[in-house]
Design a protein around this motif. Structure first.
Motif, PDB file in Angstrom:
ATOM      1  N   THR A 113     -12.007  37.097  49.326  1.00 35.82           N
ATOM      2  CA  THR A 113     -12.616  37.937  48.324  1.00 35.82           C
ATOM      3  C   THR A 113     -12.437  38.347  46.819  1.00 35.82           C
ATOM      4  N   LEU A 114     -10.547  38.088  47.173  1.00 33.57           N
ATOM      5  CA  LEU A 114      -9.679  38.603  46.177  1.00 33.57           C
ATOM      6  C   LEU A 114      -9.943  37.126  45.589  1.00 33.57           C
ATOM      7  N   GLU A 115     -10.209  35.913  46.050  1.00 36.50           N
ATOM      8  CA  GLU A 115      -9.463  34.842  45.129  1.00 36.50           C
ATOM      9  C   GLU A 115     -10.816  34.666  44.382  1.00 36.50           C
ATOM     10  N   LEU A 116     -11.913  35.009  45.021  1.00 30.81           N
ATOM     11  CA  LEU A 116     -13.233  34.944  43.872  1.00 30.81           C
ATOM     12  C   LEU A 116     -13.378  35.815  42.826  1.00 30.81           C
ATOM     13  N   LEU A 117     -12.539  36.704  43.241  1.00 27.88           N
ATOM     14  CA  LEU A 117     -12.446  38.094  42.273  1.00 27.88           C
ATOM     15  C   LEU A 117     -11.909  37.870  40.828  1.00 27.88           C
ATOM     16  N   VAL A 118     -10.573  37.561  41.202  1.00 29.70           N
ATOM     17  CA  VAL A 118      -9.714  36.915  40.045  1.00 29.70           C
ATOM     18  C   VAL A 118     -10.629  35.426  39.279  1.00 29.70           C
ATOM     19  N   ALA A 119     -10.673  34.755  39.725  1.00 29.61           N
ATOM     20  CA  ALA A 119     -11.789  33.612  39.492  1.00 29.61           C
ATOM     21  C   ALA A 119     -12.615  34.130  38.345  1.00 29.61           C
ATOM     22  N   ASP A 120     -13.602  34.821  38.688  1.00 32.40           N
ATOM     23  CA  ASP A 120     -14.561  35.054  37.971  1.00 32.40           C
ATOM     24  C   ASP A 120     -13.555  36.349  37.183  1.00 32.40           C
ATOM     25  N   ALA A 121     -13.228  36.550  36.750  1.00 36.62           N
ATOM     26  CA  ALA A 121     -11.960  37.655  35.852  1.00 36.62           C
ATOM     27  C   ALA A 121     -11.314  36.109  34.729  1.00 36.62           C
ATOM     28  N   LYS A 122     -11.235  35.692  35.991  1.00 33.18           N
ATOM     29  CA  LYS A 122     -10.613  34.738  34.206  1.00 33.18           C
ATOM     30  C   LYS A 122     -11.619  34.179  33.643  1.00 33.18           C
ATOM     31  N   GLU A 123     -12.615  33.859  34.075  1.00 30.61           N
ATOM     32  CA  GLU A 123     -13.760  33.304  33.418  1.00 30.61           C
ATOM     33  C   GLU A 123     -14.159  33.607  32.299  1.00 30.61           C
ATOM     34  N   LYS A 124     -14.283  35.643  32.518  1.00 31.71           N
ATOM     35  CA  LYS A 124     -14.378  36.748  31.697  1.00 31.71           C
ATOM     36  C   LYS A 124     -13.457  36.512  30.859  1.00 31.71           C
ATOM     37  N   SER A 125     -12.253  36.555  30.722  1.00 29.35           N
ATOM     38  CA  SER A 125     -11.178  36.309  29.742  1.00 29.35           C
ATOM     39  C   SER A 125     -10.704  38.289  29.738  1.00 29.35           C
ATOM     40  N   ILE A 126     -11.136  38.428  31.263  1.00 31.14           N
ATOM     41  CA  ILE A 126     -10.627  39.910  32.186  1.00 31.14           C
ATOM     42  C   ILE A 126      -9.273  39.594  31.782  1.00 31.14           C
ATOM     43  N   LYS A 127      -7.991  40.471  31.186  1.00 37.02           N
ATOM     44  CA  LYS A 127      -6.419  40.734  31.307  1.00 37.02           C
ATOM     45  C   LYS A 127      -6.139  41.066  32.566  1.00 37.02           C
ATOM     46  N   ALA A 128      -6.410  41.893  33.070  1.00 34.25           N
ATOM     47  CA  ALA A 128      -5.941  42.830  34.548  1.00 34.25           C
ATOM     48  C   ALA A 128      -7.062  43.336  35.036  1.00 34.25           C
ATOM     49  N   ILE A 129      -6.301  43.617  36.445  1.00 41.79           N
ATOM     50  CA  ILE A 129      -7.943  44.365  36.831  1.00 41.79           C
ATOM     51  C   ILE A 129      -6.323  45.120  37.877  1.00 41.79           C
ATOM     52  N   SER A 130      -7.473  46.673  37.972  1.00 39.07           N
ATOM     53  CA  SER A 130      -6.679  47.786  38.590  1.00 39.07           C
ATOM     54  C   SER A 130      -8.050  47.915  39.705  1.00 39.07           C
ATOM     55  N   LEU A 131      -7.001  48.566  40.599  1.00 40.98           N
ATOM     56  CA  LEU A 131      -8.797  48.720  41.840  1.00 40.98           C
ATOM     57  C   LEU A 131      -7.730  50.345  42.316  1.00 40.98           C
ATOM     58  N   GLU A 132      -8.419  51.051  43.277  1.00 35.12           N
ATOM     59  CA  GLU A 132      -8.184  51.425  44.253  1.00 35.12           C
ATOM     60  C   GLU A 132      -7.445  51.140  45.459  1.00 35.12           C
ATOM     61  N   ALA A 133      -6.146  51.672  45.955  1.00 35.03           N
ATOM     62  CA  ALA A 133      -6.186  50.750  47.143  1.00 35.03           C
ATOM     63  C   ALA A 133      -6.028  52.078  48.616  1.00 35.03           C
ATOM     64  N   THR A 134      -6.223  52.069  49.701  1.00 36.99           N
ATOM     65  CA  THR A 134      -5.948  52.758  51.084  1.00 36.99           C
ATOM     66  C   THR A 134      -4.380  51.795  51.652  1.00 36.99           C
ATOM     67  N   ASP A 135      -3.523  53.341  52.258  1.00 37.16           N
ATOM     68  CA  ASP A 135      -2.225  52.489  52.950  1.00 37.16           C
ATOM     69  C   ASP A 135      -2.811  51.264  53.374  1.00 37.16           C
ATOM     70  N   MET A 136      -3.692  51.324  53.857  1.00 34.58           N
ATOM     71  CA  MET A 136      -3.969  49.882  54.671  1.00 34.58           C
ATOM     72  C   MET A 136      -3.914  49.081  54.143  1.00 34.58           C
ATOM     73  N   GLY A 137      -4.878  48.978  52.572  1.00 34.78           N
ATOM     74  CA  GLY A 137      -4.963  48.024  52.023  1.00 34.78           C
ATOM     75  C   GLY A 137      -4.102  47.698  51.173  1.00 34.78           C
ATOM     76  N   ARG A 138      -3.239  48.473  51.508  1.00 40.24           N
ATOM     77  CA  ARG A 138      -2.410  48.637  49.447  1.00 40.24           C
ATOM     78  C   ARG A 138      -0.991  46.618  49.890  1.00 40.24           C
ATOM     79  N   PRO A 139      -1.538  46.414  51.076  1.00 36.95           N
ATOM     80  CA  PRO A 139      -0.018  45.375  51.812  1.00 36.95           C
ATOM     81  C   PRO A 139      -0.926  44.225  51.961  1.00 36.95           C
ATOM     82  N   LEU A 140      -1.877  43.616  52.139  1.00 35.31           N
ATOM     83  CA  LEU A 140      -2.922  42.486  51.478  1.00 35.31           C
ATOM     84  C   LEU A 140      -3.274  42.469  49.902  1.00 35.31           C
TER      85      LEU A 140
END
Length: 95
Positions: free
Chosen positions: A47-74
């Motif tokens: 899912t993250l790979e697809l998100l980043v690929a879509d961002a690249k395609e749309k010329s998005i320069k950076a991605i930010s998101l909220e992360a739980t303690d459990m999700g942060r290592p991922l």
């Protein structure tokens, strides 16, 4: 022996808490849980790979998101860095 005893005690507590029969093979339950975790991690990474690929395609320069303690290592494994209450994938990682 102590580590083994602790593991057996953990299995007994899990059996009791979930009202499982005495003949339930907790090692098998643990194996199934690990398999499930590996599949979930694989889906999350894809899912993250697809998100980043879509961002690249749309010329998005950076991605930010909220992360739980459990999700942060991922997210960190994927290259996101911790900001105040968010995680960000820096510009050089997206483009």
């Amino acid at each position: 022996m102590r580590k083994c005893f602790g593991r057996l005690l953990t299995f007994e507590v899990l059996k009791a808490a979930n009202k499982l029969a005495d003949d339930v093979d907790m090692a098998e339950v643990e194996t199934q849980a690990q398999d499930y975790y590996k599949k979930a991690l694989s889906i999350a990474m894809k899912t993250l790979e697809l998100l980043v690929a879509d961002a690249k395609e749309k010329s998005i320069k950076a991605i930010s998101l909220e992360a739980t303690d459990m999700g942060r290592p991922l997210y960190e494994r994927f290259g996101f860095v911790k900001m105040n209450d968010e995680m960000e994938l820096p510009e050089h990682r997206v483009v």
